[in-house]
Design a protein around this motif. Structure first.
Motif: not given
Length: 121
Positions: A37-41, A43-51, A85-94, A115-120
């Motif tokens: 989830q990026a500021p003002g946006k 929460r979006e799905f990134v990736a998943a893995i089955s059990g 990429k800078p657009e990957d900047t977001a808080t990442y949640y599992c 956990t916060q990821v910041t890409v400059s």
């Protein structure tokens, strides 16, 4: 309980590896996922893995750059982030599902801390 870690500040083109540690429940048989989830946006799905089989799924925006994996023996899930990429900047949640199969949209029953990821640039 799920706890994400490994975020930080990195330059564009760099890499990070995020970890999601499970406690109190093994989650070995559960489908798991990463969201961000990026500021003002929203929460979006990134990736998943089955059990069980470890089948992976990715959002188009990260396909070819991010890799999701899991260590069943340690109840840890990873997300390798490459060519950031800078657009990957977001808080990442599992997250985890109650079931073992990945159903998209991902059915989340458990959320972890972010956990916060910041890409400059």
């Amino acid at each position: 309980q799920l706890q994400a870690s490994g975020g930080g500040l990195v330059q564009a083109g760099g890499s990070l590896r995020l970890s999601c540690t499970a406690s109190g429940h093994a989650f070995g048989g559960n489908a798991m996922a990463w969201f961000r989830q990026a500021p003002g946006k929203e929460r979006e799905f990134v990736a998943a893995i089955s059990g069980s089989l470890g089948t992976t799924y990715y959002a188009d925006s990260v396909k070819g750059r991010f890799t999701i994996s899991r260590d069943y023996s340690k109840s840890i899930m990873y997300l390798q982030l490459n060519t950031l990429k800078p657009e990957d900047t977001a808080t990442y949640y599992c997250a985890a599902s109650a079931g073992g199969a990945v159903l998209l949209p991902f059915e989340t029953d458990y959320w972890g801390q972010g956990t916060q990821v910041t890409v400059s640039s």
